[in-house]
Design a protein around this motif. Structure first.
Motif, PDB file in Angstrom:
ATOM      1  N   TYR A 166     -46.060  -7.132   5.762  1.00 15.14           N
ATOM      2  CA  TYR A 166     -47.030  -8.214   5.602  1.00 15.14           C
ATOM      3  C   TYR A 166     -48.420  -7.613   5.813  1.00 15.14           C
ATOM      4  O   TYR A 166     -48.568  -6.387   5.696  1.00 15.14           O
ATOM      5  CB  TYR A 166     -46.671  -9.436   6.447  1.00 15.14           C
ATOM      6  N   TYR A 167     -49.410  -8.424   6.080  1.00 10.31           N
ATOM      7  CA  TYR A 167     -50.789  -7.916   5.988  1.00 10.31           C
ATOM      8  C   TYR A 167     -51.236  -7.046   7.159  1.00 10.31           C
ATOM      9  O   TYR A 167     -52.383  -6.594   7.163  1.00 10.31           O
ATOM     10  CB  TYR A 167     -51.771  -9.096   5.845  1.00 10.31           C
ATOM     11  N   ARG A 168     -50.409  -6.821   8.177  1.00 10.58           N
ATOM     12  CA  ARG A 168     -50.902  -6.082   9.337  1.00 10.58           C
ATOM     13  C   ARG A 168     -50.195  -4.726   9.500  1.00 10.58           C
ATOM     14  O   ARG A 168     -50.100  -4.198  10.588  1.00 10.58           O
ATOM     15  CB  ARG A 168     -50.729  -6.942  10.618  1.00 10.58           C
ATOM     16  N   SER A 173     -49.636 -13.038   0.461  1.00 10.88           N
ATOM     17  CA  SER A 173     -50.277 -13.824   1.530  1.00 10.88           C
ATOM     18  C   SER A 173     -49.314 -14.829   2.109  1.00 10.88           C
ATOM     19  O   SER A 173     -49.484 -15.283   3.241  1.00 10.88           O
ATOM     20  CB  SER A 173     -51.433 -14.653   0.981  1.00 10.88           C
ATOM     21  N   GLY A 192     -44.950 -15.651  14.340  1.00  7.59           N
ATOM     22  CA  GLY A 192     -45.114 -16.931  13.647  1.00  7.59           C
ATOM     23  C   GLY A 192     -44.238 -17.009  12.418  1.00  7.59           C
ATOM     24  O   GLY A 192     -43.645 -18.043  12.112  1.00  7.59           O
ATOM     25  N   TYR A 238     -49.180 -14.021  19.083  1.00  2.00           N
ATOM     26  CA  TYR A 238     -49.950 -15.110  18.471  1.00  2.00           C
ATOM     27  C   TYR A 238     -49.703 -15.223  16.975  1.00  2.00           C
ATOM     28  O   TYR A 238     -49.527 -14.218  16.290  1.00  2.00           O
ATOM     29  CB  TYR A 238     -51.474 -14.896  18.673  1.00  2.00           C
TER      30      TYR A 238
END
Ligand SMILES: Cc1ncc(C[n+]2csc(CCOP(=O)(O)OP(=O)(O)O)c2C)c(N)n1
Length: 367
Positions: free
Chosen positions: A81-83, A131, A163, A193
């Motif tokens: 994913y994006y991280r 996204s 999440g 988070y």
């Protein structure tokens, strides 16, 4: 596999090196972690000074990215994913190539058609990310089922945040992984988070990895700030998958030390005390201290390494800034093997009128 926190075989405070590692391998892990940290810091500076529009950093999560890429083969596919952009750097992609994506220039692999931070790199076996939280998990499991069907020994690795474990696709992916046992390693990056929502507001279970057990997917939890522990868990899971023994779910417990993205202000939902406490567990500092303890690094060598990498990161991001924007006609490339007549007509019409839309006025036209 029982759901436990896995520990490296020897304490990292021990004077002897962790089993199975050469000094070169350990120093390479550290170099990769420093490169990720330095690139993230540079992204933020570029964003804050208005040179790029948006960024997502992975500060605090460097150990996972360095460990996973070291444990897997470079031909194994990553469904991030994006991280997890740092995994690209660990696989040898240049800082300039990542910066090309952020600038959306004519060297960007996706030719500026994606949002910033949506990296893709076929050569590095890094699948274009979405996204939409969770969608890539089912792609990873599907690709693993294909590898299983073809009988090749490729392993798929995929990543989801704490999440993201609440998404429908997490459920679908684990269902298929549990039933068909394909060669996939699924990582939960529990950085505490989901934007402003702490884990306690996302899930009532005592931990996230135990969700895997309900689907028949062996699950394990590791200290995600311990690069050696993540390496060992990843190597075990990847070897097992390659032997045809099915999937593993690995929860990496870590902390998102930075903001969710450059558009977020974490001081609005978490205390300074909490952030200070997390900073004490910073995986980069922690690993530097371990290397010093093992006699592989000292303060001078550490500073030299940081200076070298920070200079390289600045130089390469500056290079990316020099490239121009993609030519308009590239909008029509790479979609159809043979451009349909209707699209070709639109392309020709647009190109005939290109001079009506000077670049300096860009933004004023609804292109
Ligand atoms: C299906 C879907 N729902 C909501 C969003 C909006 N969104 C973007 S990032 C994010 C938080 C994700 O948090 P987590 O999975 O914990 O990953 P982290 O950003 O903490 O690494 C949300 C809710 C989205 N992109 N996709």
């Amino acid at each position: 596999m029982t759901p436990t926190m896995s520990k490296p075989k020897k304490s990292n405070d021990s004077k002897s090196l962790p089993e199975g590692f050469t000094p070169e391998q350990l120093l390479k892990l550290y170099r990769n972690m420093v490169t990720i940290r330095a690139f993230d810091q540079r992204q933020l500076n570029l964003q804050r000074s208005g040179r790029i529009g948006f960024c997502v950093v992975s500060t605090g999560e460097e150990a996972v990215q360095a460990a996973v890429t070291a444990a897997l083969n470079d031909t194994d596919w990553l469904f991030p994913y994006y991280r997890q952009h740092g995994m690209l750097l660990c696989r040898g992609a240049s800082v300039e190539s990542l910066a090309n994506q952020l600038y959306g220039n004519d060297q960007d692999h996706a030719m500026a058609r994606q949002m910033p931070v949506h990296y893709t790199d076929k050569e590095k076996h890094f699948v274009s990310l979405s996204s939409v939280i969770g969608t890539h998990l089912i792609h990873a499991v599907g690709a693993a089922m294909a590898a299983q069907y073809k009988g090749d020994d490729t392993v798929m690795a995929t990543f989801i945040g704490d999440g993201g474990t609440s998404s429908n696709d997490f459920h679908s992916a684990l269902t298929f992984a549990g039933v068909y046992k394909p060669p996939v390693v699924m990582y939960i990056i529990n950085n505490k988070y989901a934007i402003s929502h702490p884990v306690s507001e996302q899930c009532g279970a005592e931990s996230l990895h135990i969700k895997g057990e309900g689907y028949g997917v062996p699950s394990v939890k590791v200290d995600g700030n311990d690069v050696i522990a993540v390496y060992e868990a990843s190597k075990n899971a990847a070897d097992k998958a390659r032997r045809g023994e099915g999937p593993t779910l690995i929860e990496c417990e870590t902390y998102r030390m930075g903001a969710h993205s450059s558009s977020d202000d974490p001081t609005r939902y978490r205390s300074q005390d909490e952030m200070d406490e997390a900073a004490k567990k910073d995986p980069v500092t922690r690993f530097a201290n371990q290397l010093k303890n093992w006699g592989l690094l000292d303060d001078v060598a550490d500073k030299t390494l940081w200076d070298e990498i920070e200079t390289m990161v600045v130089d390469q991001t500056n290079e990316a800034e020099k490239h121009g924007e993609p030519a308009w006609e590239t909008l029509f490339d790479d979609v159809y093997a043979k451009v349909p007549e209707s699209l070709a007509r639109q392309r020709d019409e647009l190109m005939a009128r290109e001079s009506d839309f000077p670049r300096e006025n860009e933004g004023e036209f609804p292109l």
